[in-house]
Design a protein around this motif. Structure first.
Motif, PDB file in Angstrom:
ATOM      1  N   ARG A   1     149.219  45.542  38.443  1.00  0.00           N
ATOM      2  CA  ARG A   1     147.828  45.437  37.964  1.00  0.00           C
ATOM      3  C   ARG A   1     147.570  46.419  36.831  1.00  0.00           C
ATOM      4  O   ARG A   1     146.900  46.089  35.854  1.00  0.00           O
ATOM      5  CB  ARG A   1     146.853  45.699  39.109  1.00  0.00           C
ATOM      6  N   ARG A   2     148.077  47.634  36.952  1.00  0.00           N
ATOM      7  CA  ARG A   2     147.913  48.621  35.881  1.00  0.00           C
ATOM      8  C   ARG A   2     148.600  48.157  34.607  1.00  0.00           C
ATOM      9  O   ARG A   2     148.046  48.260  33.513  1.00  0.00           O
ATOM     10  CB  ARG A   2     148.491  49.972  36.305  1.00  0.00           C
ATOM     11  N   GLU A   3     149.817  47.656  34.747  1.00  0.00           N
ATOM     12  CA  GLU A   3     150.562  47.175  33.577  1.00  0.00           C
ATOM     13  C   GLU A   3     149.839  45.999  32.924  1.00  0.00           C
ATOM     14  O   GLU A   3     149.741  45.927  31.704  1.00  0.00           O
ATOM     15  CB  GLU A   3     151.982  46.771  33.990  1.00  0.00           C
TER      16      GLU A   3
ATOM     17  N   THR B   1     146.857  47.330  31.052  1.00  0.00           N
ATOM     18  CA  THR B   1     147.293  47.988  29.823  1.00  0.00           C
ATOM     19  C   THR B   1     147.616  46.961  28.744  1.00  0.00           C
ATOM     20  O   THR B   1     147.190  47.102  27.591  1.00  0.00           O
ATOM     21  CB  THR B   1     148.534  48.859  30.093  1.00  0.00           C
ATOM     22  N   GLN B   2     148.350  45.931  29.108  1.00  0.00           N
ATOM     23  CA  GLN B   2     148.720  44.902  28.133  1.00  0.00           C
ATOM     24  C   GLN B   2     147.498  44.126  27.654  1.00  0.00           C
ATOM     25  O   GLN B   2     147.384  43.806  26.473  1.00  0.00           O
ATOM     26  CB  GLN B   2     149.762  43.943  28.726  1.00  0.00           C
ATOM     27  N   TYR B   3     146.575  43.844  28.558  1.00  0.00           N
ATOM     28  CA  TYR B   3     145.359  43.124  28.181  1.00  0.00           C
ATOM     29  C   TYR B   3     144.519  43.966  27.225  1.00  0.00           C
ATOM     30  O   TYR B   3     143.996  43.450  26.237  1.00  0.00           O
ATOM     31  CB  TYR B   3     144.555  42.767  29.429  1.00  0.00           C
ATOM     32  N   THR B   4     144.412  45.259  27.502  1.00  0.00           N
ATOM     33  CA  THR B   4     143.672  46.162  26.623  1.00  0.00           C
ATOM     34  C   THR B   4     144.330  46.233  25.248  1.00  0.00           C
ATOM     35  O   THR B   4     143.650  46.176  24.225  1.00  0.00           O
ATOM     36  CB  THR B   4     143.598  47.572  27.241  1.00  0.00           C
TER      37      THR B   4
ATOM     38  N   ASP C   1     154.935  38.603  22.269  1.00  0.00           N
ATOM     39  CA  ASP C   1     155.653  39.511  23.173  1.00  0.00           C
ATOM     40  C   ASP C   1     154.739  40.001  24.300  1.00  0.00           C
ATOM     41  O   ASP C   1     155.152  40.054  25.460  1.00  0.00           O
ATOM     42  CB  ASP C   1     156.215  40.710  22.415  1.00  0.00           C
ATOM     43  N   ILE C   2     153.513  40.352  23.949  1.00  0.00           N
ATOM     44  CA  ILE C   2     152.562  40.822  24.970  1.00  0.00           C
ATOM     45  C   ILE C   2     152.245  39.696  25.950  1.00  0.00           C
ATOM     46  O   ILE C   2     152.240  39.906  27.166  1.00  0.00           O
ATOM     47  CB  ILE C   2     151.272  41.360  24.309  1.00  0.00           C
TER      48      ILE C   2
END
Length: 188
Positions: free
Chosen positions: A25-27, A30-33, A83-84
């Motif tokens: 969830r943290r990852e 982070t990627q969404y942000t 990539d994200i």
């Protein structure tokens, strides 16, 4: 959307489901942000516009290649976003695979769950042999029987995992089994 799994993935999921879910969830956050911020564009623009020419070269050469710089920026931007998104798909795939394994774990019968609990959740990896010996004395089971139950349980998890059933249907099987058990006991 489920990934290919093996017994190691099942064991790792059983041992670290909660911690891994928080980590995923943290990852994902982070990627969404990163995907929705201007920082990504700024970094790409800086990387693209990094001086290709030496300061001594004529100014008109640099101006003529602005189109090339912009094209590179667009390509890098698309590639970075892809990539994200790919990483986010991988995170979702892993989380869904873990959720499916935990749903299957919920429908296992008591003996199967007990064997997996004692072997993988309540003992260290190097102490599995000791856990088998302890279960053998606690439940009056031969070690080969415990290993057979473990093997059959893993095969059962793999077959349910690869089946076309949805997680809701899998979890519904648990409630159906409970109803059937009470009806059987009721009419005995």
């Amino acid at each position: 959307m489920y990934k290919e799994i093996d017994q190691e993935f099942i064991i790792r999921t059983l041992r670290t489901y909660d911690a891994r879910t928080i980590e995923l969830r943290r990852e994902m956050s982070t990627q969404y942000t990163l995907l929705n911020t201007q920082t990504l564009d700024d970094e790409l623009l800086q990387a693209t516009a990094y001086p290709i020419y030496s300061p001594s070269e004529a100014r008109h050469q640099m101006d003529s290649d602005i189109d090339e710089i912009y094209t590179r920026y667009i390509e890098l931007s698309k590639q970075r976003v892809d990539d994200i998104k790919s990483l986010m798909r991988d995170i979702i795939e892993e989380q869904e695979s873990m959720n499916r394994i935990m749903a299957i774990y919920e429908i296992l019968d008591e003996k199967e769950r007990c064997v997996l609990d004692r072997l993988y959740l309540h003992s260290a990896a190097e102490k599995i042999h000791d856990a088998v010996q302890q279960m053998g004395t606690d439940y009056n089971l031969h070690p080969q029987t415990i290993y057979r139950i473990r093997r059959k349980t893993m095969e059962k998890i793999m077959s349910f995992y690869k089946s076309d059933l949805t997680q809701t249907e899998i979890l519904h099987m648990r409630t159906q089994d409970a109803v059937c058990l009470t009806n059987k006991e009721k009419y005995r």
